[in-house]
Design an enzyme around this catalytic site. Structure first.
Site, PDB file in Angstrom:
ATOM      1  N   GLU A 276      -1.519  13.809   7.485  1.00 54.31           N
ATOM      2  CA  GLU A 276      -1.022  14.612   8.456  1.00 54.31           C
ATOM      3  C   GLU A 276      -2.229  15.002   8.940  1.00 54.31           C
ATOM      4  O   GLU A 276      -2.192  16.075  10.017  1.00 54.31           O
ATOM      5  CB  GLU A 276      -0.262  15.751   8.104  1.00 54.31           C
ATOM      6  CG  GLU A 276       0.274  16.585   8.524  1.00 54.31           C
ATOM      7  CD  GLU A 276       1.949  16.131   9.718  1.00 54.31           C
ATOM      8  OE1 GLU A 276       1.725  16.145  10.724  1.00 54.31           O
ATOM      9  OE2 GLU A 276       1.688  14.668   8.993  1.00 54.31           O
TER      10      GLU A 276
ATOM     11  N   HIS B 201      -1.899  13.457  18.662  1.00 54.55           N
ATOM     12  CA  HIS B 201      -1.101  13.943  17.614  1.00 54.55           C
ATOM     13  C   HIS B 201      -1.392  13.111  17.150  1.00 54.55           C
ATOM     14  O   HIS B 201      -1.484  12.375  15.910  1.00 54.55           O
ATOM     15  CB  HIS B 201      -0.019  15.279  17.316  1.00 54.55           C
ATOM     16  CG  HIS B 201       0.412  14.930  16.790  1.00 54.55           C
ATOM     17  ND1 HIS B 201       0.167  15.472  15.072  1.00 54.55           N
ATOM     18  CD2 HIS B 201       1.028  14.173  15.140  1.00 54.55           C
ATOM     19  CE1 HIS B 201       0.750  15.450  13.925  1.00 54.55           C
ATOM     20  NE2 HIS B 201       1.842  14.450  14.250  1.00 54.55           N
ATOM     21  N   GLU B 202      -0.573  12.112  17.885  1.00 57.06           N
ATOM     22  CA  GLU B 202      -0.504  10.499  16.503  1.00 57.06           C
ATOM     23  C   GLU B 202      -1.837   9.754  17.016  1.00 57.06           C
ATOM     24  O   GLU B 202      -2.044   8.925  16.207  1.00 57.06           O
ATOM     25  CB  GLU B 202       0.398   9.677  18.115  1.00 57.06           C
ATOM     26  CG  GLU B 202       2.137  10.199  18.263  1.00 57.06           C
ATOM     27  CD  GLU B 202       2.674  10.648  16.137  1.00 57.06           C
ATOM     28  OE1 GLU B 202       2.307   9.790  15.538  1.00 57.06           O
ATOM     29  OE2 GLU B 202       3.351  11.334  16.328  1.00 57.06           O
TER      30      GLU B 202
ATOM     31  N   HIS C 296      -3.790  10.315  13.586  1.00 51.49           N
ATOM     32  CA  HIS C 296      -2.563   8.878  12.506  1.00 51.49           C
ATOM     33  C   HIS C 296      -3.532   7.688  13.115  1.00 51.49           C
ATOM     34  O   HIS C 296      -3.883   7.035  11.982  1.00 51.49           O
ATOM     35  CB  HIS C 296      -1.431   9.037  12.989  1.00 51.49           C
ATOM     36  CG  HIS C 296      -0.490  10.008  12.309  1.00 51.49           C
ATOM     37  ND1 HIS C 296      -0.663  10.373  10.963  1.00 51.49           N
ATOM     38  CD2 HIS C 296       0.488  10.571  12.738  1.00 51.49           C
ATOM     39  CE1 HIS C 296       0.141  11.443  10.576  1.00 51.49           C
ATOM     40  NE2 HIS C 296       0.898  12.165  11.513  1.00 51.49           N
TER      41      HIS C 296
END
Length: 499
Positions: free
Chosen positions: A294, A264-265, A268
């Protein structure tokens, strides 16, 4: 030239922002506990310098004068972003900012103390003060921008998003999810009856988990010459585009939470690393809002990392880094049972892909009513419970800790932020649907661990565009249509519905 003065200002602000970002990331990961007081002092001085330079009165004159200068198309767009940021930075009087800062800091401190006890009554006066200030802020921002009060708050996080558009999209999605959730739970029950969830063979040494996470980051395209992975209490992606500071946290009893958090990170981080370098000192060169940010993290986590195709590639790496006995007898179906498990729950941050949007829509609806005065802070528990009961079939009326006290956003005065979470999920699904038309063998590429074409597609349409366009315009340009809930619904049906 006045634009040259703005360009120089951008470089000074970028340098100060760079220092603040790296100091903040270091504080969360490596700083010794005894360094806190001086670190706070240093960061406060730098933040003061940044604010003073970003709000200097002469900037308004430079912006006005630059309108008549011979600018390139990029410079014209940059001028618009300079103006938007200057307006947002200066529309709140210093006296108000001081009152708001004092109130939200005290509110957050009380929230940390009282949330564990579920002591709503003791917390309420502080929250009432914050809500009053948020209404005042909404009015000030509305007057400065010409937007409606809630639109003006939301525009800070996702420029261009408007209640009139999001209400319709969220109403459509809410109706679908309320009907779809029982079906998805029934399908899951049938699937688990055929193939029950398997036990994990813990412990999983942290160093081995770290190596697995690094391998996953490397596979999906993270550039380790411009970023790193560390450990923090709460995972985050910070730093600056040329030096992205990513973090995760580990548990030795299981490895999937950390791995999915890392992915997930990384989503980003890829966005930050892909922003245009030549605009990095302009507001134009920054990421376009929280919803788009997001969407990039959720694209990696949801569209890629929770798919069977990705696990065709990833499962051998789990054995390679954690050992052949890490998940004995597990196949891809067992992994998917874990990473795509759904359930009705109280806590937003623990929610799955199907129920999470209902948590967000609940908050979006309530905070609009709080801003307009239709709802008072004292009425939140009953209003919250009514929606939790309707949307998720569970009650929080006697549980404020796991109900309206669970998030820090309202105690901190962050109203208008919640929509970004679900908008991000919807944008990610819409990007995935558009990408599949252009890259029909996308699944096969993932099976082979080839993410170059997937990343290039997003780089062309999202990353390199930075803040050239508003959030709605960027979505339309990237996918060929405005935000459309049908793509997210189709994604959920495919993953969680009946075949």
């Amino acid at each position: 030239m006045s634009f040259t003065k703005l360009d120089d200002l951008g470089r000074r602000l970028e340098a100060l922002g760079h220092a603040l970002s790296i100091l903040g990331a270091d504080e969360a990961t490596h700083m010794a506990i005894g360094g806190g007081e001086k670190r706070a002092e240093a960061m406060a001085h730098l933040a003061g310098m940044h604010h003073a330079q970003a709000t200097a009165p002469e900037i308004g004159d430079w912006i006005e004068a630059a309108r008549s200068e011979d600018l390139t198309e990029d410079q014209k767009l940059a001028l618009g972003e300079f103006e938007r940021e200057y307006r947002n930075a200066t529309c709140l009087p210093t006296e108000f900012v001081q009152r708001r800062t004092t109130a939200t800091m005290r509110s957050e401190q009380l929230w940390r103390e009282l949330r564990a006890k579920g002591d709503w009554d003791s917390f309420l006066p502080a929250l009432e003060g914050v809500v009053s200030l948020v209404r005042e802020e909404a009015a000030l921002r509305s007057a400065a921008t010409g937007l409606g009060p809630y639109d003006a708050l939301m525009d800070q996080y996702d420029p261009g998003n408007r209640v009139a558009d999001i209400d319709a999209v969220f109403a459509d999605l809410k109706s679908f999810l309320k009907d779809f959730l029982p079906t998805a739970l029934s399908v899951q029950e049938e699937r688990l009856a055929r193939r029950p969830r398997q036990a994990l063979n813990a412990p999983y040494p942290i160093e081995k988990q770290r190596e697995l996470g690094l391998a996953a980051m490397r596979a999906v395209g993270f550039d380790f010459t411009h970023g790193s992975l560390a450990v923090s209490h709460h995972p985050f992606c910070g730093g600056v585009p040329t030096d992205v500071r990513m973090t995760t946290r580990y548990r030795t009893d299981e490895f999937l939470t950390s791995l999915m958090g890392v992915l997930h990170e990384t989503g980003h981080a890829l966005y930050e690393q892909g922003l245009p370098k030549n605009w990095s000192h302009w507001p134009l060169g920054k990421a376009r809002g929280m919803g788009i940010h997001e969407s990039q993290s959720l694209f990696v986590e949801m569209q890629i990392a929770r798919s069977a195709e990705f696990w065709d590639y990833m499962l051998p790496l789990v054995h390679q880094y954690l050992g052949d006995d890490a998940i004995p007898g597990w196949g891809i179906a067992d992994i998917l049972n874990e990473v795509n498990f759904i359930e009705r729950g109280y806590i937003r941050v623990d929610a799955d892909e199907v129920t999470y949007p209902l948590h967000v829509i609940l908050r979006y609806e309530l905070e609009q009513d709080l801003v307009t005065g239709k709802l008072e802070a004292s009425q939140i528990p009953e209003a919250w419970d009514a929606r939790m009961t309707e949307y998720l079939g569970i009650s929080t009326i006697n549980d404020p800790k796991d109900g309206p006290m669970q998030d820090v956003h309202w105690p901190a005065g962050a109203f208008g932020y919640f929509p970004s979470y679900t908008l991000g999920a919807m944008i990610a699904a819409q990007l995935g649907a558009a990408m599949e038309k252009d890259i029909p063998d996308m699944g096969d590429q993932m099976r082979r661990g080839e993410f170059g074409a997937i990343n290039q597609w997003r780089a062309d349409r999202i990353w390199t565009q930075a803040s050239r366009y508003s959030t709605p315009d960027l979505i339309t340009r990237a996918t060929g249509e405005p935000l459309n809930a049908d793509h997210f619904k189709a994604h959920l049906r495919k993953r969680y519905g009946r075949a």
